[in-house]
Design a protein around this motif. Sequence first.
Motif, PDB file in Angstrom:
ATOM      1  N   PHE A  14       7.762 -95.985 -36.830  1.00  0.00           N
ATOM      2  CA  PHE A  14       8.522 -95.195 -37.577  1.00  0.00           C
ATOM      3  C   PHE A  14       8.071 -93.642 -37.322  1.00  0.00           C
ATOM      4  N   ALA A  15       6.896 -93.507 -37.276  1.00  0.00           N
ATOM      5  CA  ALA A  15       6.387 -92.143 -37.001  1.00  0.00           C
ATOM      6  C   ALA A  15       7.102 -91.531 -35.733  1.00  0.00           C
ATOM      7  N   LYS A  16       7.046 -92.528 -34.704  1.00  0.00           N
ATOM      8  CA  LYS A  16       7.674 -91.848 -33.122  1.00  0.00           C
ATOM      9  C   LYS A  16       9.129 -91.773 -33.474  1.00  0.00           C
ATOM     10  N   ASN A  17       9.945 -92.627 -34.158  1.00  0.00           N
ATOM     11  CA  ASN A  17      11.377 -92.394 -34.335  1.00  0.00           C
ATOM     12  C   ASN A  17      11.840 -91.376 -35.303  1.00  0.00           C
ATOM     13  N   THR A  49      -1.466 -75.653 -54.605  1.00  0.00           N
ATOM     14  CA  THR A  49      -1.667 -77.272 -54.284  1.00  0.00           C
ATOM     15  C   THR A  49      -0.351 -77.978 -54.162  1.00  0.00           C
ATOM     16  N   VAL A  50      -0.288 -78.738 -53.334  1.00  0.00           N
ATOM     17  CA  VAL A  50       0.697 -79.451 -52.802  1.00  0.00           C
ATOM     18  C   VAL A  50       0.474 -80.975 -52.740  1.00  0.00           C
ATOM     19  N   LEU A  51       1.376 -81.764 -53.384  1.00  0.00           N
ATOM     20  CA  LEU A  51       1.582 -83.094 -53.384  1.00  0.00           C
ATOM     21  C   LEU A  51       2.548 -83.668 -52.295  1.00  0.00           C
ATOM     22  N   ASP A  52       2.313 -84.394 -51.194  1.00  0.00           N
ATOM     23  CA  ASP A  52       3.143 -84.855 -50.405  1.00  0.00           C
ATOM     24  C   ASP A  52       3.109 -86.312 -50.547  1.00  0.00           C
ATOM     25  N   ALA A  53       4.326 -86.797 -51.483  1.00  0.00           N
ATOM     26  CA  ALA A  53       4.289 -88.062 -52.145  1.00  0.00           C
ATOM     27  C   ALA A  53       4.993 -89.032 -51.018  1.00  0.00           C
ATOM     28  N   GLY A  54       4.375 -90.023 -50.625  1.00  0.00           N
ATOM     29  CA  GLY A  54       4.901 -90.837 -49.697  1.00  0.00           C
ATOM     30  C   GLY A  54       5.016 -90.207 -48.432  1.00  0.00           C
ATOM     31  N   GLY A  55       4.020 -89.448 -48.140  1.00  0.00           N
ATOM     32  CA  GLY A  55       4.038 -88.240 -46.989  1.00  0.00           C
ATOM     33  C   GLY A  55       3.929 -88.754 -45.369  1.00  0.00           C
ATOM     34  N   GLY A  56       3.970 -90.125 -45.062  1.00  0.00           N
ATOM     35  CA  GLY A  56       3.919 -90.331 -43.778  1.00  0.00           C
ATOM     36  C   GLY A  56       2.883 -90.077 -43.177  1.00  0.00           C
ATOM     37  N   ILE A  57       3.121 -89.441 -41.835  1.00  0.00           N
ATOM     38  CA  ILE A  57       1.919 -88.372 -41.097  1.00  0.00           C
ATOM     39  C   ILE A  57       1.781 -87.212 -41.440  1.00  0.00           C
ATOM     40  N   GLY A  58       2.765 -86.492 -42.490  1.00  0.00           N
ATOM     41  CA  GLY A  58       2.577 -85.340 -43.026  1.00  0.00           C
ATOM     42  C   GLY A  58       2.893 -84.224 -41.988  1.00  0.00           C
ATOM     43  N   GLN A  59       3.941 -84.420 -41.172  1.00  0.00           N
ATOM     44  CA  GLN A  59       4.599 -83.201 -40.554  1.00  0.00           C
ATOM     45  C   GLN A  59       4.636 -81.885 -41.056  1.00  0.00           C
ATOM     46  N   LEU A  60       5.533 -82.007 -42.062  1.00  0.00           N
ATOM     47  CA  LEU A  60       5.701 -80.696 -42.875  1.00  0.00           C
ATOM     48  C   LEU A  60       4.528 -80.448 -43.601  1.00  0.00           C
ATOM     49  N   SER A  61       4.035 -81.310 -44.416  1.00  0.00           N
ATOM     50  CA  SER A  61       2.930 -80.602 -45.137  1.00  0.00           C
ATOM     51  C   SER A  61       1.637 -80.015 -44.187  1.00  0.00           C
ATOM     52  N   GLN A  62       1.622 -80.472 -43.081  1.00  0.00           N
ATOM     53  CA  GLN A  62       0.510 -79.783 -42.062  1.00  0.00           C
ATOM     54  C   GLN A  62       1.138 -78.396 -42.012  1.00  0.00           C
TER      55      GLN A  62
END
Length: 260
Positions: A14-17, A49-62
């Motif tokens: 999923f992360a790769k795709n 303060t940020v909540l990344d809900a169901g954030g996967g690997i967090g590419q954008l929140s990083q």
Amino acid sequence: MIEDRNFDDLAEKFAKNIYGTTKGQIRQTVVWQDLSRILAMLSDKGTLTVLDAGGGIGQLSQKIAVLGHQVTLCDLSHEMLLLAEQDVTKNGLSQHYRFIHSPVQEIANHLTEQVDIVMFHAVMEWLADPKAALELLMEQVKPGGVISVMFYNHHGLMFKNLICGNLTHIEEGMPHRKRFKLQPQRGLMPDDVYQWIESAGFTLLGKTGVRTFHDYMQRTRIGEYTEEQLLAMEQRLCRQEPYLSLGRYIHVYAQKPLDA
């Protein structure tokens, strides 16, 4: 029966795709433009303060954490959360992150206060009750804060099936095809999502179509273009109708009133 989807079995794929493709690059680019506007809007608040809900690997929140803000990332998938922790550590951002293994519907049990920004990206289409989850997350936003929502667009799914000639599938109600494991279980009606947000008292600030034409292009290249031209054209059309409403995903962001 639609059930909440846990990606423990497909986390790496999923992360790769999602992130390792042209699709992912378009998604990251156009949504980050919106997030940059949100951050500029809230710039007088200092560290956010940020909540990344169901954030996967967090590419954008990083990308937000790189700017010095604090992120809580939750995910239903333990495997996805491990990938996120590894990626965050590799990028030297651990001090800006807190990881929580939790469904988004239970995140209030893990928060001590509301947050400035809630990111809820590409999750609702995997949930049995997306409206209820969105309403719970909007409650976690501080007055004056912003919710950023990206969802799989019913109109984009319909249009894709139309141009592929899948008319029988459309007439059957476009049931989820289990063999397409990474295709969301449903598309959401944009007007429904906008109404849910506004009914909670939020003010819509912007809408962006994510992949307004890329996914409809023929697999065998006919025209002449570069990857740079493709990305530039997506950015050019993503906030214009009718292209916005044909995006495979739509990103919408909205502000909670100060007196909420």
